[in-house]
Every structure is written in structure tokens, then in C-alpha cells.
Design an enzyme around this catalytic site. Structure first.
Site, PDB file in Angstrom:
ATOM      1  N   ARG A 146      24.449  36.630  20.789  1.00  0.00           N
ATOM      2  CA  ARG A 146      24.264  37.119  22.159  1.00  0.00           C
ATOM      3  C   ARG A 146      23.345  38.337  22.120  1.00  0.00           C
ATOM      4  O   ARG A 146      23.206  39.012  21.094  1.00  0.00           O
ATOM      5  CB  ARG A 146      25.603  37.502  22.786  1.00  0.00           C
ATOM      6  CG  ARG A 146      26.616  36.374  22.864  1.00  0.00           C
ATOM      7  CD  ARG A 146      27.929  36.883  23.452  1.00  0.00           C
ATOM      8  NE  ARG A 146      28.913  35.812  23.568  1.00  0.00           N
ATOM      9  CZ  ARG A 146      29.843  35.534  22.654  1.00  0.00           C
ATOM     10  NH1 ARG A 146      29.891  36.253  21.541  1.00  0.00           N
ATOM     11  NH2 ARG A 146      30.707  34.558  22.839  1.00  0.00           N
ATOM     12  N   LYS A 170      32.448  39.407  21.797  1.00  0.00           N
ATOM     13  CA  LYS A 170      33.214  39.814  22.970  1.00  0.00           C
ATOM     14  C   LYS A 170      34.623  40.219  22.560  1.00  0.00           C
ATOM     15  O   LYS A 170      35.249  39.574  21.722  1.00  0.00           O
ATOM     16  CB  LYS A 170      33.281  38.664  23.978  1.00  0.00           C
ATOM     17  CG  LYS A 170      31.950  38.393  24.679  1.00  0.00           C
ATOM     18  CD  LYS A 170      32.103  37.335  25.744  1.00  0.00           C
ATOM     19  CE  LYS A 170      30.804  37.123  26.513  1.00  0.00           C
ATOM     20  NZ  LYS A 170      30.936  36.087  27.556  1.00  0.00           N
ATOM     21  N   HIS A 244      18.833  34.671  26.147  1.00  0.00           N
ATOM     22  CA  HIS A 244      20.029  33.838  25.969  1.00  0.00           C
ATOM     23  C   HIS A 244      19.646  32.373  25.764  1.00  0.00           C
ATOM     24  O   HIS A 244      20.420  31.596  25.203  1.00  0.00           O
ATOM     25  CB  HIS A 244      20.944  33.981  27.185  1.00  0.00           C
ATOM     26  CG  HIS A 244      22.390  33.732  26.883  1.00  0.00           C
ATOM     27  ND1 HIS A 244      23.148  34.585  26.099  1.00  0.00           N
ATOM     28  CD2 HIS A 244      23.227  32.721  27.234  1.00  0.00           C
ATOM     29  CE1 HIS A 244      24.378  34.116  25.997  1.00  0.00           C
ATOM     30  NE2 HIS A 244      24.454  32.986  26.662  1.00  0.00           N
ATOM     31  N   ARG A 247      19.876  31.337  22.256  1.00  0.00           N
ATOM     32  CA  ARG A 247      21.250  31.003  21.853  1.00  0.00           C
ATOM     33  C   ARG A 247      21.554  29.546  22.204  1.00  0.00           C
ATOM     34  O   ARG A 247      22.123  28.806  21.402  1.00  0.00           O
ATOM     35  CB  ARG A 247      22.223  31.951  22.555  1.00  0.00           C
ATOM     36  CG  ARG A 247      23.711  31.703  22.260  1.00  0.00           C
ATOM     37  CD  ARG A 247      24.522  32.848  22.866  1.00  0.00           C
ATOM     38  NE  ARG A 247      25.931  32.562  22.986  1.00  0.00           N
ATOM     39  CZ  ARG A 247      26.831  32.750  22.023  1.00  0.00           C
ATOM     40  NH1 ARG A 247      26.430  33.193  20.833  1.00  0.00           N
ATOM     41  NH2 ARG A 247      28.104  32.495  22.234  1.00  0.00           N
ATOM     42  N   HIS A 270      32.823  31.134  20.297  1.00  0.00           N
ATOM     43  CA  HIS A 270      33.538  30.680  21.484  1.00  0.00           C
ATOM     44  C   HIS A 270      35.029  30.556  21.186  1.00  0.00           C
ATOM     45  O   HIS A 270      35.415  29.962  20.179  1.00  0.00           O
ATOM     46  CB  HIS A 270      33.023  29.314  21.954  1.00  0.00           C
ATOM     47  CG  HIS A 270      31.677  29.372  22.593  1.00  0.00           C
ATOM     48  ND1 HIS A 270      30.868  28.263  22.747  1.00  0.00           N
ATOM     49  CD2 HIS A 270      30.977  30.412  23.127  1.00  0.00           C
ATOM     50  CE1 HIS A 270      29.740  28.621  23.345  1.00  0.00           C
ATOM     51  NE2 HIS A 270      29.786  29.901  23.587  1.00  0.00           N
ATOM     52  N   TYR A 279      26.922  21.844  25.417  1.00  0.00           N
ATOM     53  CA  TYR A 279      25.733  21.501  24.627  1.00  0.00           C
ATOM     54  C   TYR A 279      25.682  20.011  24.278  1.00  0.00           C
ATOM     55  O   TYR A 279      24.605  19.480  24.019  1.00  0.00           O
ATOM     56  CB  TYR A 279      25.679  22.358  23.362  1.00  0.00           C
ATOM     57  CG  TYR A 279      25.549  23.822  23.682  1.00  0.00           C
ATOM     58  CD1 TYR A 279      24.370  24.342  24.206  1.00  0.00           C
ATOM     59  CD2 TYR A 279      26.619  24.688  23.509  1.00  0.00           C
ATOM     60  CE1 TYR A 279      24.255  25.677  24.534  1.00  0.00           C
ATOM     61  CE2 TYR A 279      26.510  26.029  23.836  1.00  0.00           C
ATOM     62  CZ  TYR A 279      25.327  26.517  24.346  1.00  0.00           C
ATOM     63  OH  TYR A 279      25.215  27.847  24.681  1.00  0.00           O
TER      64      TYR A 279
END
Length: 298
Positions: A146, A170, A244, A247, A270, A279
Site C-alpha cells: 500500500r 493496517k 494503488h 498493487r 488481507h 482479483y
């Protein structure tokens, strides 16, 4: 009310290590909601009920807010009232009975393999900043990080002997991400030829961050966006893309070349595999496009 907002945002920053951008967005969302309450002459949070929250939702819809923005605002308000209940300021959460609008599922933008290679080749590596930019783009493509993860990357996070980088994602969750050969070579070239020159421009203690600007201080997310936009403009694609998108490109190319979905989930950091499954839609769309362009009776 302002005191409660400040307390809540402090808890997100200190207790949950949310990014400054997320905290800023949450603060704006909450203050928008409280402006709505003031218009309704509501001063006591105990008087806020699900009907008021739904009226706020209706107002957002009339103002033509995107479903993604509305969903974020409701999630923020729900989390805020949950915090107030947990702290003993309120007895009930008025947002619990309010459904979050279903988000529109948009396929993320990405670059095709040749487009990505062309983007990398645009960089002039005869210049100090060009060497940095090439290392930056190679890292994005090799790791799928990210934007803020790249911004926060420090020299101590690089492990060239083992071919890994340490990433804090995150919620300050740590993960190890493999680093491809091309990215390792570009980074080492940058660290040897360009970064020392940039670091010499800083007054005082040099930054430990990997990527520096021309003043020798940490390269910001906004600056990285400008760098990406510059090369993207030279590439002359008729699509609006952000950093992004690399990514998304990273994940899409891995799946196209046979990578397991669970592995891609781990690499991207994730928590829920359903986030990664978007994806697989991209690869199916590409298969369909190839089919339509190739089959004589499609």
C-alpha cells in the site's frame, strides 16, 4: 460533543494505530453528522435514535453521495457510538439497527504486463531522482505494498540476504513480503548511488526512511502520487490510475501466472479472503475479453 470526538480519534490513533488519513476522514464524517444533529436541535446524544440516523442517511442520498462514502460514514458513526457505550457514556448504540448500504463492486484498475514494463522503462536512471523513482516503482510492483506502507518503510525493514522486507500494514500488523530480483537490484542501486546524495541535503539527523525527497527528508504519499502521475502521463494511457493500481497489478499478474489465492491474500495483508477474491474477477474478465476478440463466432 467535540470532546467525545477528540477522545474517540485519540483512541484510534494511539490504541488502534489508524493512519492519519483514516483519522482525518473519520473526524470529518463525525463532524458532518453532528452538524446534522445541530440542525435538528439535538444536543444530547441520548436522544439520538435509529430514526435520526436513517434521516441522516436519506440526506446523504439526496446529496448524491456515493454508496462507498455513505457506507464509510455509517461505519464510522456506528464505531463511534460503540466506543461511547464501551466507555459508559451511553447505554445503547442507536446505529446497530441501521443497515449499511450495499457497496457497488467496481473492478479495480490495473496495468497489463506490457504496460507495466513500459512504465518502468520510462524512468531515466542516469539521474539521482530517476534512480530513486525506478526503485520506487520496482518495489511497488514486486511487493504489492500500500502507499502508506511504502512511505513508512525504513532501512531496518530491508533484508536483502533473505530477500524479504518487513511491512507494518493496517492496524500495525506486521508481515514479511518477498522481494523480487529486479526490485532488489533497483533498491540496492538507489541505496548506493542516489540515497546518500539525497540524505546529505538534510540538516540535522538523517531520516531512516528508505525513500527520500530532494531535501533529504521522507518522501510523502502525495509526492509519490505526483511521481506516479508524471510517468503515467508519459505512458499516455486513457485510464485514470493511482499508485494503488500497481498493487492491483501485482495481485492480478500473480493470479494470471498461477499463484494460489491464499498466497496472494497473505502477500497483500488481507484479513478476509473475500477482499482478495475481487482479483479473480479481473482474470475472468481478461479471459472473456481474449475469447471475444479471438473466437470467430463470439
Amino acid at each position: 460533543m467535540e470532546r467525545f470526538i477528540d477522545e474517540y480519534l485519540t483512541q484510534l490513533r494511539v490504541g488502534k494505530n489508524y493512519s492519519p488519513k483514516t483519522i482525518e476522514s473519520y473526524g470529518l464524517d463525525l463532524r458532518q453528522f453532528f452538524e446534522f444533529l445541530q440542525e435538528k436541535k439535538i444536543q444530547d446524544l441520548e436522544k439520538v435514535d435509529h430514526l435520526l440516523v436513517r434521516e441522516f442517511l436519506s440526506q446523504l442520498k439526496q446529496a448524491d453521495y456515493a454508496k462507498t462514502s455513505t457506507a464509510r460514514k455509517i461505519a464510522c458513526i456506528r464505531s463511534f457510538f460503540k466506543y461511547l457505550c464501551r466507555q459508559g457514556y451511553l447505554d445503547r448504540n442507536p446505529v446497530l439497527g441501521v443497515a449499511t448500504p450495499k457497496r457497488e463492486k467496481k473492478l479495480p484498475q490495473f496495468l497489463y504486463q506490457q504496460e507495466m514494463l513500459d512504465l518502468l522503462e520510462l524512468v531515466d536512471c542516469s539521474e539521482k531522482l530517476g534512480i530513486r523513482d525506478r526503485a520506487l516503482l520496482e518495489l511497488f510492483y514486486s511487493s504489492g505494498l500500500r502507499l502508506q506502507e511504502v512511505v513508512g518503510l525504513t532501512l531496518g525493514d530491508l533484508d536483502f540476504p533473505r530477500g524479504y522486507i518487513r511491512v507494518f500494514g493496517k492496524g500495525s500488523k506486521e508481515r514479511l513480503v518477498p522481494l523480487g530480483g529486479a526490485a532488489q537490484r533497483a533498491l540496492q542501486h538507489y541505496l548506493q548511488e542516489s540515497r546518500p546524495y539525497l540524505a546529505s541535503e538534510v540538516n540535522g539527523k538523517p531520516s531512516s526512511n528508505v525513500f527520500l525527497n530532494y531535501r533529504g527528508t521522507r518522501l510523502s504519499g502525495r509526492s509519490i502520487q505526483r511521481i506516479f502521475a508524471k510517468y503515467l502521463q508519459q505512458l499516455a494511457l486513457n485510464r485514470k490510475l493511482s499508485p494503488h493500481a500497481i498493487r492491483h497489478t501485482f495481485a492480478t499478474h500473480l493470479l494470471e501466472n498461477g499463484a494460489d489465492l491464499r498466497v496472494v491474500q497473505e502477500l497483500l495483508g488481507h484479513v478476509d479472503i473475500s477482499t482478495t477474491q475481487i482479483y479473480t474477477h479481473l482474470t475472468r474478465e481478461k479471459i472473456r475479453a481474449v475469447y471475444l476478440n479471438s473466437h470467430p463466432r463470439a
